[in-house]
Scaffold this motif. Structure first.
Motif, PDB file in Angstrom:
ATOM      1  N   LEU A 180      -3.073  42.252 -50.528  1.00 51.60           N
ATOM      2  CA  LEU A 180      -2.343  41.000 -50.338  1.00 51.60           C
ATOM      3  C   LEU A 180      -3.262  39.779 -50.429  1.00 51.60           C
ATOM      4  CD1 LEU A 180       0.114  42.048 -47.486  1.00 51.60           C
ATOM      5  CD2 LEU A 180       0.643  41.705 -49.906  1.00 51.60           C
ATOM      6  N   LYS A 181      -4.567  39.999 -50.382  1.00 52.15           N
ATOM      7  CA  LYS A 181      -5.524  38.907 -50.549  1.00 52.15           C
ATOM      8  C   LYS A 181      -5.391  38.248 -51.917  1.00 52.15           C
ATOM      9  CE  LYS A 181      -8.259  38.846 -46.803  1.00 52.15           C
ATOM     10  NZ  LYS A 181      -8.642  37.638 -46.053  1.00 52.15           N
ATOM     11  N   VAL A 182      -4.773  38.943 -52.870  1.00 51.56           N
ATOM     12  CA  VAL A 182      -4.605  38.394 -54.205  1.00 51.56           C
ATOM     13  C   VAL A 182      -3.781  37.109 -54.162  1.00 51.56           C
ATOM     14  CG1 VAL A 182      -2.477  39.599 -54.864  1.00 51.56           C
ATOM     15  CG2 VAL A 182      -4.186  39.105 -56.609  1.00 51.56           C
ATOM     16  N   PHE A 183      -2.933  36.949 -53.154  1.00 50.05           N
ATOM     17  CA  PHE A 183      -2.120  35.736 -53.030  1.00 50.05           C
ATOM     18  C   PHE A 183      -2.957  34.517 -52.667  1.00 50.05           C
ATOM     19  CE2 PHE A 183       1.206  38.951 -52.515  1.00 50.05           C
ATOM     20  CZ  PHE A 183       2.208  38.415 -53.309  1.00 50.05           C
ATOM     21  N   TRP A 184      -4.180  34.727 -52.163  1.00 49.15           N
ATOM     22  CA  TRP A 184      -5.062  33.623 -51.788  1.00 49.15           C
ATOM     23  C   TRP A 184      -5.948  33.173 -52.951  1.00 49.15           C
ATOM     24  CZ3 TRP A 184      -2.647  36.428 -48.293  1.00 49.15           C
ATOM     25  CH2 TRP A 184      -2.290  35.840 -47.087  1.00 49.15           C
ATOM     26  N   GLY A 185      -5.795  33.816 -54.111  1.00 53.33           N
ATOM     27  CA  GLY A 185      -6.532  33.381 -55.288  1.00 53.33           C
ATOM     28  C   GLY A 185      -7.735  34.250 -55.613  1.00 53.33           C
ATOM     29  N   GLU A 186      -8.333  33.952 -56.762  1.00 55.97           N
ATOM     30  CA  GLU A 186      -9.420  34.781 -57.303  1.00 55.97           C
ATOM     31  C   GLU A 186     -10.640  34.801 -56.390  1.00 55.97           C
ATOM     32  OE1 GLU A 186     -12.012  35.280 -61.450  1.00 55.97           O
ATOM     33  OE2 GLU A 186     -10.376  33.828 -61.311  1.00 55.97           O
ATOM     34  N   GLU A 187     -11.052  33.648 -55.897  1.00 56.88           N
ATOM     35  CA  GLU A 187     -12.258  33.596 -55.070  1.00 56.88           C
ATOM     36  C   GLU A 187     -12.087  34.391 -53.780  1.00 56.88           C
ATOM     37  OE1 GLU A 187     -15.251  30.341 -52.918  1.00 56.88           O
ATOM     38  OE2 GLU A 187     -13.549  29.658 -54.135  1.00 56.88           O
ATOM     39  N   ALA A 188     -10.948  34.228 -53.126  1.00 50.53           N
ATOM     40  CA  ALA A 188     -10.705  34.940 -51.868  1.00 50.53           C
ATOM     41  C   ALA A 188     -10.639  36.444 -52.097  1.00 50.53           C
ATOM     42  CB  ALA A 188      -9.406  34.442 -51.233  1.00 50.53           C
ATOM     43  N   PHE A 189      -9.965  36.863 -53.168  1.00 51.04           N
ATOM     44  CA  PHE A 189      -9.821  38.293 -53.439  1.00 51.04           C
ATOM     45  C   PHE A 189     -11.171  38.920 -53.784  1.00 51.04           C
ATOM     46  CE2 PHE A 189      -8.769  42.011 -56.066  1.00 51.04           C
ATOM     47  CZ  PHE A 189      -7.851  42.641 -55.249  1.00 51.04           C
ATOM     48  N   ASN A 190     -11.950  38.267 -54.643  1.00 48.39           N
ATOM     49  CA  ASN A 190     -13.248  38.817 -55.034  1.00 48.39           C
ATOM     50  C   ASN A 190     -14.251  38.782 -53.886  1.00 48.39           C
ATOM     51  OD1 ASN A 190     -12.296  39.345 -57.570  1.00 48.39           O
ATOM     52  ND2 ASN A 190     -13.279  37.598 -58.558  1.00 48.39           N
ATOM     53  N   THR A 191     -14.150  37.770 -53.028  1.00 50.34           N
ATOM     54  CA  THR A 191     -15.014  37.717 -51.841  1.00 50.34           C
ATOM     55  C   THR A 191     -14.713  38.882 -50.915  1.00 50.34           C
ATOM     56  OG1 THR A 191     -15.182  35.306 -51.957  1.00 50.34           O
ATOM     57  CG2 THR A 191     -15.689  36.341 -49.845  1.00 50.34           C
ATOM     58  N   TYR A 192     -13.422  39.166 -50.749  1.00 57.27           N
ATOM     59  CA  TYR A 192     -13.010  40.313 -49.928  1.00 57.27           C
ATOM     60  C   TYR A 192     -13.543  41.620 -50.526  1.00 57.27           C
ATOM     61  CZ  TYR A 192      -9.903  44.209 -48.800  1.00 57.27           C
ATOM     62  OH  TYR A 192      -9.411  45.445 -48.486  1.00 57.27           O
ATOM     63  N   ALA A 193     -13.392  41.778 -51.848  1.00 62.21           N
ATOM     64  CA  ALA A 193     -13.842  43.001 -52.518  1.00 62.21           C
ATOM     65  C   ALA A 193     -15.351  43.203 -52.352  1.00 62.21           C
ATOM     66  CB  ALA A 193     -13.480  42.955 -54.001  1.00 62.21           C
TER      67      ALA A 193
END
Length: 238
Positions: A43-56
């Motif tokens: 669901l982090k994908v809804f926060w955008g590319e930077e947030a999702f990749n930072t999480y990954a």
């Protein structure tokens, strides 16, 4: 003075069957916890590319410097592999015993069709295992971009872009939605069965709670995992 009679200990095949069911229940609950955490991450994908990749990336750096890079991920992977082996082995043994019991019954009586839920747990579980193998190849091991844009590193090595490009293909979304429907049904029946095996359904109130939890978890997981692919397919996330 009356002496208290202790309940007979289950031995032989009965005790072994109970043990196998307990292994299935415990390993299944490990998966439930994992899919809930995995769903949250998706669901982090809804926060955008930077947030999702930072999480990954953060998943690989948790515990540093006490743990090596991706150390915690490998601990989780080992636990999941052990749980998969235990779950599949227990399921196969219980399946084998159920078939043997039916064959003995056939000698006296005509066969009675197995319930839909029991059949689904078997074949649905096999389908889910195959899907998990593909899912790992798709996003983790081989990192295959099935959508437009090719296999360039700017896509395959970028978690957000790989997800967005992959779910831009409508047929891939259909495959994932079918898998999620199977997962939801498996979770619903599995959580209820695990609750029975672990002794959490001894009263009507407990049974009601267990059934409610099973339905809620199955619904939340299925919907939570379905949202990113659908929003990507319809262009809300790009």
């Amino acid at each position: 003075m009356a002496t208290q009679t202790l309940p007979a200990k289950r031995t032989g095949k009965a005790g072994s069957t109970l043990f196998l069911k307990t292994v299935m229940a415990v390993s299944g609950l490990i998966f439930v916890l994992y899919v809930l955490l995995h769903m949250y991450g998706n669901l982090k994908v809804f926060w955008g590319e930077e947030a999702f990749n930072t999480y990954a990336e953060h998943l690989r750096t948790i515990g540093e410097p006490m743990l090596p890079y991706a150390g915690l991920l490998w601990v989780i992977r080992v636990v999941l592999i052990i749980a998969v082996v235990a779950h599949v082995y227990s399921a196969a043994q219980l399946w084998k015993r159920a078939n043997a019991a039916r064959e003995q019954k056939y000698a006296v009586k005509k066969a009675v069709a197995a319930s839909f839920s029991s059949k689904w747990m078997r074949w649905g579980g096999v389908a889910l295992l195959l899907f998990v193998i593909w899912h790992l190849l798709h996003f983790t091991i081989a990192k295959i971009n099935v959508g437009s844009g090719g296999q360039g590193a700017e896509i395959t090595q970028n978690p957000y872009q790989l997800v967005v490009h992959s779910f831009g293909a409508w047929w891939m979304v259909i495959i994932y939605l079918l898998a999620l429907a199977a997962l939801g049904m498996h979770l619903h029946h599995g959580i209820w069965s695990a609750s029975q095996t672990l002794g959490f359904t001894n009263t009507p109130q407990q049974r009601k709670i267990a059934k409610t939890i099973a339905a809620l978890v199955a619904l939340v997981v299925a919907v939570g995992f379905a949202l990113p692919p659908l929003f990507i397919l319809f262009g809300v996330i790009d």
